[in-house]
Design an enzyme around this catalytic site. Sequence first.
Site: not given
Ligand code: FES
Length: 157
Positions: A65, A36, A38, A109
Amino acid sequence: MNDDLHQKIQDTIAQPKNLGEMENADAVGTVGSADCGDMLRMWIKFREEDGRKVIDKASFQTFGCETAIAVASLATQLIQGKTPEEALAMDGAALSAPLGPLPPMKIHCAQLVEGALRQALGAAPKPVAAPKAAPMAPTLMDSFGTPAATKKTIILK
Ligand code: FES
């Protein structure tokens, strides 16, 4: 995501706790999710309590997120006063427990937070689950690619 979970996340990120870089931290862990994009970093400061090394405080920063922000905020509070071993015993589900169960697409996450914690405490990383996309309804293109199940005959009169 159900309304209750969504509201808990919104309430938590409205006033996130322990957000920001910690000066003079004893340990820092940084992890990123290739799936993702992140990233999350956690700083930890230890203190001695009754002859034991415990986590005095923790803080975090993230390009993540809302769920990752909420879990990190909760995790930095949950691990305070724990020994490194006690903190390492907490997985993503334990660190996000105040929010309730996370849907499959948001489990990674919490695992991102767990990963940063593990790295800061010098533990081996665990594999992070790839985000699971919600099942999608078939599209028009899907129906074009699907052969008809039955053969139809048109009779012209
Ligand atoms: Fe990747 Fe939440 S969508 S950490």
